[in-house]
Scaffold this active site. Structure first.
Site, mmCIF file in Angstrom:
data_model
loop_
_atom_site.group_PDB
_atom_site.id
_atom_site.type_symbol
_atom_site.label_atom_id
_atom_site.label_comp_id
_atom_site.label_asym_id
_atom_site.label_seq_id
_atom_site.Cartn_x
_atom_site.Cartn_y
_atom_site.Cartn_z
ATOM 1 N N LYS A 97 7.433 -4.514 -3.821
ATOM 2 C CA LYS A 97 6.326 -3.646 -3.651
ATOM 3 C C LYS A 97 6.563 -2.393 -2.754
ATOM 4 O O LYS A 97 6.701 -2.496 -1.566
ATOM 5 C CB LYS A 97 5.059 -4.210 -3.410
ATOM 6 C CG LYS A 97 4.520 -5.232 -4.394
ATOM 7 C CD LYS A 97 3.240 -5.822 -4.058
ATOM 8 C CE LYS A 97 2.645 -6.583 -5.174
ATOM 9 N NZ LYS A 97 2.033 -7.864 -4.626
ATOM 10 N N GLY A 98 6.633 -1.268 -3.248
ATOM 11 C CA GLY A 98 7.104 -0.006 -2.606
ATOM 12 C C GLY A 98 5.966 0.887 -2.314
ATOM 13 O O GLY A 98 6.105 1.868 -1.675
ATOM 14 N N CYS A 99 4.601 0.335 -2.669
ATOM 15 C CA CYS A 99 3.517 1.149 -2.450
ATOM 16 C C CYS A 99 3.395 2.315 -3.488
ATOM 17 O O CYS A 99 2.635 2.323 -4.068
ATOM 18 C CB CYS A 99 3.269 1.621 -0.957
ATOM 19 S SG CYS A 99 1.685 2.564 -0.492
ATOM 20 N N GLN A 100 4.452 3.079 -3.570
ATOM 21 C CA GLN A 100 4.318 4.190 -4.287
ATOM 22 C C GLN A 100 4.975 3.753 -5.798
ATOM 23 O O GLN A 100 4.213 4.093 -6.611
ATOM 24 C CB GLN A 100 5.033 5.341 -3.862
ATOM 25 C CG GLN A 100 4.492 6.211 -2.633
ATOM 26 C CD GLN A 100 3.552 7.149 -2.820
ATOM 27 O OE1 GLN A 100 3.454 7.762 -3.995
ATOM 28 N NE2 GLN A 100 2.864 7.586 -2.235
#
Lengths: 142, 412
Positions: free
Chosen positions: A51-54
């Protein structure tokens, strides 16, 4: 004799040196992102998700003989293009070679900003993950 | 709505001269800063106040016998009065300096832990920033209180009748934002506050996104708590305000222990200082507080009526231009909204669009905007968010539209 990680990275640097500006580089990455089937759908599962947020990145690793092979994907196409470049350089090598390799070539092809830890696109974690797999499989091979 | 003549009086060129950062170039292009909902830029007038503080009267406040300390204390307390006047609080000690909106919310949430019991209900809106969800979840967990959510509709508006149904004698607290950070929706807080008070529930309004556009009158609203951050309204980061009605602030226990917040201390017992110092433990962000006051002075000099009218013009112009792009989907189409446009194009990833816009010198926000429940509602990973301020121009919007079309072409 297959190419070493170093040789592949030099090839990539060569390819990118043909581009005059960022727009061409990005267009090329977008093409890479669009064209490559990078991962089997069955591996696009929660445990393989970074999960990279973006943007999201999925990574799957498999040992083939003594070579470690990666497949990966991302939901954002520019991220996916960079994923494709990283996979091309790192996949299909002995775990100890993968552990020794660095990502300096990404700086040299003008994509450094995408590997910034603050960018939150999942790529930095992805590289960490590739190395973790290499450590795990290196132990297994011994 | 203001008339056309009023808008004409407003000179954006003149205002832009106050903001040195707007002269910057990014990747060889003139900076187009459309990330104002994340943080606003700082005018020279405020930068000068910050420099003046550190150059001329930097000292710790409230306890010094010496001249510098007195000077810093006077300026800091003067800022508190400026903030009080701006938000029309009845008393200056109802204004608590915080490190920002998140701090203000946590201070209140923490205080309510001692006032709630199991089975009490607290109501939150579906349009909240994570900072106005998580502290209340922690509070609910701590106290056994139940968290209920006011749902939203497809337009990005709260469904008011659903709110009325959630209210009961068990409701102790309602909290929502004045303006949604992800969509720009202006919530009907007047109605919600009035209705909540019929059940004696306290209302906390997160004004972080409203404060740069709307001058809130806390007495007219009859709101119990109102929180803002200075950095979204031309001030520095790391400082904000919690307004609380005196009766509520007296009921809440202190949030942090430390210097400044005590009356007497022995090892057996400590008695707390009066408001506002009870909630202002330790050395505060003195310079930040003073600069916050200066930022409000600056914005009031420009004039909130003019700001609102001009920003509405920008919003309409940009919305119209964006909708001309094929495949454009705008999220949050409430009639009442601030100058924020959240959008996607044809399923393209917002991160990709944002990356290309950045290459063209345009700063927007991409992602879930710390409002994942809203993104889940629309079933999208995120949006591209362009948020405008009174120092932005139509020419910048033109450059932005051109860049969006370019990104779309590259990604198609």
């Amino acid at each position: 004799m297959s190419k070493s990680i170093q040789q592949i990275q030099e090839e990539i640097i060569d390819e990118f040196s043909m581009f005059d500006d960022w727009m061409q580089r990005y267009e090329y990455m977008i093409e890479l992102g669009k064209s490559l089937p990078l991962i089997d759908e069955k591996y696009k599962i929660e445990e393989n998700l970074i999960k990279g947020c973006q943007s999201k990145v999925w990574v799957h690793a498999e040992l083939n003989g003594e070579k470690l092979e990666f497949t990966a994907d991302s939901d954002a196409i520019i991220t996916k293009g960079i994923v494709a470049i990283l996979i091309r350089a790192f996949s299909g090598h002995h775990p100890s070679d993968i552990l020794e390799a660095d990502t300096q070539f990404i700086d040299e092809i003008g994509l450094k900003e995408h590997l910034s830890p603050t960018r939150a696109n999942g790529l930095v974690s992805m590289i960490k993950q590739l190395k973790m797999y290499a450590i795990a499989y290196q132990t297994q091979l011994k | 709505m203001s008339t056309a003549t009023e808008v004409l009086e407003y000179s954006v060129e003149k205002v832009r001269e106050d903001f040195p950062i707007l002269k910057r170039e990014i990747n060889g292009y003139p900076l187009v800063y459309f990330d104002n909902a994340a943080t606003s830029q700082t005018p020279q007038q405020v930068i000068d106040v910050i420099a003046d503080y550190y150059s001329n009267y930097n000292a710790n406040i409230h306890r010094g016998v010496h001249a510098l300390s007195q000077e810093a204390t006077d300026k800091y307390e003067h800022a508190r009065h400026t903030i009080q006047k701006h938000f029309n609080a009845e008393k200056a000690h109802e204004i608590i300096f915080t490190s920002g909106t998140t701090h203000g919310i946590n201070l209140v949430a923490n205080g309510f832990a001692s006032l709630l019991k199991k089975g009490d209900e607290i109501i939150v809106s579906a349009l909240e920033h994570h900072s106005n969800i998580v502290p209340w979840q922690i509070l609910a967990e701590k106290t056994g209180a139940i968290l209920k959510v006011i749902p939203m509709n497809q337009e990005g508006e709260l469904i008011y009748p659903a709110f009325e149904e959630l209210l009961s004698e068990k409701t102790k607290l309602v909290f929502l934002n004045h303006v949604s950070n992800a969509l720009g929706t202006v919530n009907p807080i007047e109605k919600i506050i009035t209705k909540a008070h019929e059940y004696d529930a306290a209302v906390l309004v997160d004004g972080a996104q409203a404060a740069p556009h709307i001058k809130a009158d806390v007495q007219a609203l009859d709101v119990d708590f109102y929180v803002v951050s200075a950095h979204k309204m031309c001030g520095p980061t790391g400082v904000g305000m919690l307004y609380g009605k005196e009766k509520w602030l007296n009921k809440l226990p202190p949030y942090q222990g430390g210097g400044e917040m005590i009356a007497t201390v022995t090892f057996e017992e400590t008695t707390y200082a009066d408001l506002p110092h009870k909630f202002e433990a330790g050395t505060p962000n003195i310079c930040g507080g003073i600069a916050f006051g200066a930022a409000l002075d600056y914005m009031n000099t420009v004039g909130f009526d003019k700001i609102a009218a001009y920003e509405e013009e920008l919003l309409h112009y940009a919305t119209k231009k964006l909708l001309e792009i094929d495949g454009m989907e705008i999220y949050g189409v409430s009639k009442e909204k601030t100058a924020v446009i959240s959008f996607n194009i044809n399923g393209m990833h917002p991160y990709d669009i944002g990356t290309i816009l950045d290459k063209l010198g345009i700063a927007v926000r991409t992602g879930h905007h710390c409002a994942q429940p809203i993104m889940d509602f629309y079933k999208i990973p995120g949006t591209v968010r362009a948020s405008f301020s009174f120092y932005n121009t139509k020419e910048e919007i033109d450059a932005f539209i051109k860049a969006v079309i370019k990104a779309k072409t590259m990604l198609a």
